[in-house]
Motif scaffolding. Structure first.
Motif, mmCIF file in Angstrom:
data_model
loop_
_atom_site.group_PDB
_atom_site.id
_atom_site.type_symbol
_atom_site.label_atom_id
_atom_site.label_comp_id
_atom_site.label_asym_id
_atom_site.label_seq_id
_atom_site.Cartn_x
_atom_site.Cartn_y
_atom_site.Cartn_z
ATOM 1 N N HIS A 146 9.222 1.779 -16.941
ATOM 2 C CA HIS A 146 9.722 3.050 -17.474
ATOM 3 C C HIS A 146 9.503 4.231 -16.522
ATOM 4 N N LYS A 147 8.562 4.091 -15.598
ATOM 5 C CA LYS A 147 8.259 5.161 -14.636
ATOM 6 C C LYS A 147 7.905 6.458 -15.352
ATOM 7 N N LYS A 148 7.158 6.336 -16.443
ATOM 8 C CA LYS A 148 6.871 7.488 -17.287
ATOM 9 C C LYS A 148 5.389 7.624 -17.587
ATOM 10 N N ILE A 149 5.009 8.868 -17.857
ATOM 11 C CA ILE A 149 3.663 9.122 -18.381
ATOM 12 C C ILE A 149 3.707 8.990 -19.896
ATOM 13 N N PRO A 150 2.618 8.772 -20.619
ATOM 14 C CA PRO A 150 1.281 8.591 -20.075
ATOM 15 C C PRO A 150 1.034 7.162 -19.578
ATOM 16 N N VAL A 151 0.137 7.062 -18.599
ATOM 17 C CA VAL A 151 -0.417 5.769 -18.208
ATOM 18 C C VAL A 151 -1.934 5.896 -18.289
ATOM 19 N N LEU A 152 -2.564 4.960 -18.973
ATOM 20 C CA LEU A 152 -4.026 4.914 -18.995
ATOM 21 C C LEU A 152 -4.464 3.842 -18.014
ATOM 22 N N LEU A 153 -5.428 4.192 -17.192
ATOM 23 C CA LEU A 153 -5.983 3.216 -16.252
ATOM 24 C C LEU A 153 -7.421 2.938 -16.681
ATOM 25 N N HIS A 154 -7.685 1.684 -17.021
ATOM 26 C CA HIS A 154 -9.039 1.324 -17.468
ATOM 27 C C HIS A 154 -9.536 0.189 -16.588
ATOM 28 N N ASP A 155 -10.609 0.465 -15.859
ATOM 29 C CA ASP A 155 -11.132 -0.540 -14.919
ATOM 30 C C ASP A 155 -10.055 -0.998 -13.944
ATOM 31 N N GLY A 156 -9.192 -0.068 -13.542
ATOM 32 C CA GLY A 156 -8.165 -0.381 -12.553
ATOM 33 C C GLY A 156 -6.911 -1.012 -13.126
#
Lengths: 222, 222
Positions: free
Chosen positions: A50-60
């Motif tokens: 989707h190339k969209k926010i939000p993205v959560l990054l957890h432990d990489g």
């Protein structure tokens, strides 16, 4: 301790859903502001579909889609649960979360349409408010799930805050409190929760950006 | 023992999602066929918001929206789990389920559109197939989750069965196996699972109904 990062933009209701969930859980995180007009290589890498926010990054590891992120946060950090414990009540909550999510496109449609097309969008907004009023907020509850804020309230944030802004911007009046008294009380209850009240986008800044975007759209279409 | 009832129509992919999940779990249920053109008072009572099938009734309580029903079934009857046990893998599965669900409207759009409008829908189908091929089915897996069928496979059922029918009906060719070899293998794997193979709508009956509907739509618009 695991590193939590959130890629967002300062005005997106989808991003605020995640911010509130993390704050309600008491999870520290690093916030990375994305540029709408110049998406970062990291965002494109983490959300290639989707190339969209939000993205959560957890432990990489990246998690995309705000409602999927909310479920993940609730599973990883079980304190202050955001969904009911009972499976049936949880199914009802998930029904309303999907309902809110499926209607989210109505927000940008309000200021991107005119005339008859806009009237159809307004009609959809009124049907949504009616469903909330007559089916979701019955029984004298402070929030959708009872006495405490949960994921359904967070999912409906557009109605609580963003709709009013778009109304001001577009010169429309869709939400009339006396027609939707339960929704009106819920908005007050929702916006009186400290985590919500203290974490909302700046109104003037948002109106300024919307005006700028409209001018851009109009100059493109001319 | 709790009574399980399913309100559906014989050709809906959303209903088959629920049928397969119940059968994979080994849950007996009563099936009630709904009439598209004359919805029953019970359906309207159980799903007042959308007035749509499927509705699952469990112990007298209704659950609506096929993906919400799938989650509920998986929680109530934990045998043969339909989602991965690991929270991150589960988030990835939920991402794809949402992706499949958000694209479901493309099915009816294919035969309700013509010309340029239909070309835009075909483009969206190809983008969907590309995402499945390049991002969801990588790593030599038989199914989306690995060696066993799960909720993601069920969610993508449109691609496995209904797309081919609509292609025949509309005289289109969207899915070319050599362009999407992983999706092609997955379709074969999916349709070789006994519960899927033994529970699919009748092709001739479905094509007959689609032709009838198209004629109805055309006669209305004339």
């Amino acid at each position: 301790m695991a590193v939590v990062k959130l890629f967002g933009t300062w005005l997106s209701p989808y991003v605020y859903r995640v911010i509130w969930a993390l704050k309600l859980k008491g999870i520290p995180y690093e916030y990375i502001e994305e540029d709408f007009s110049n998406k970062s290589p990291l965002l494109l890498q983490y959300n290639p579909i989707h190339k969209k926010i939000p993205v959560l990054l957890h432990d990489g590891k990246p998690i995309c889609e705000s409602t999927v992120i909310l479920r993940y946060i609730d599973e990883i950090w079980p304190q202050n649960p955001l969904l009911p414990a009972d499976p049936y009540d949880r199914a009802v909550a998930l029904f309303w979360i999907k309902f809110a999510d499926d209607k989210s496109h109505l927000l940008s449609k309000l200021y991107r349409t005119e005339g008859e097309e806009q009237e159809a969008v307004v009609k959809e907004w009124l049907e949504m408010l009616k469903a909330m009023e007559e089916h979701a907020l019955i029984g004298g509850k402070r929030f959708f799930g009872g006495d405490e804020i949960n994921m359904v309230d967070i999912a409906f944030c557009m109605v609580a805050h963003w709709l009013g802004l778009i109304e001001d911007f577009a010169g429309l009046k869709i939400f009339e409190p006396h027609k939707f008294p339960r929704v009106s009380s819920w908005i007050q209850n929702f916006k009186s929760v400290p985590v919500i009240k203290d974490n909302l986008p700046d109104t003037d800044k948002m109106l300024g950006l919307l005006k700028h975007r409209r001018e851009m759209l109009r100059s493109k279409s001319n």
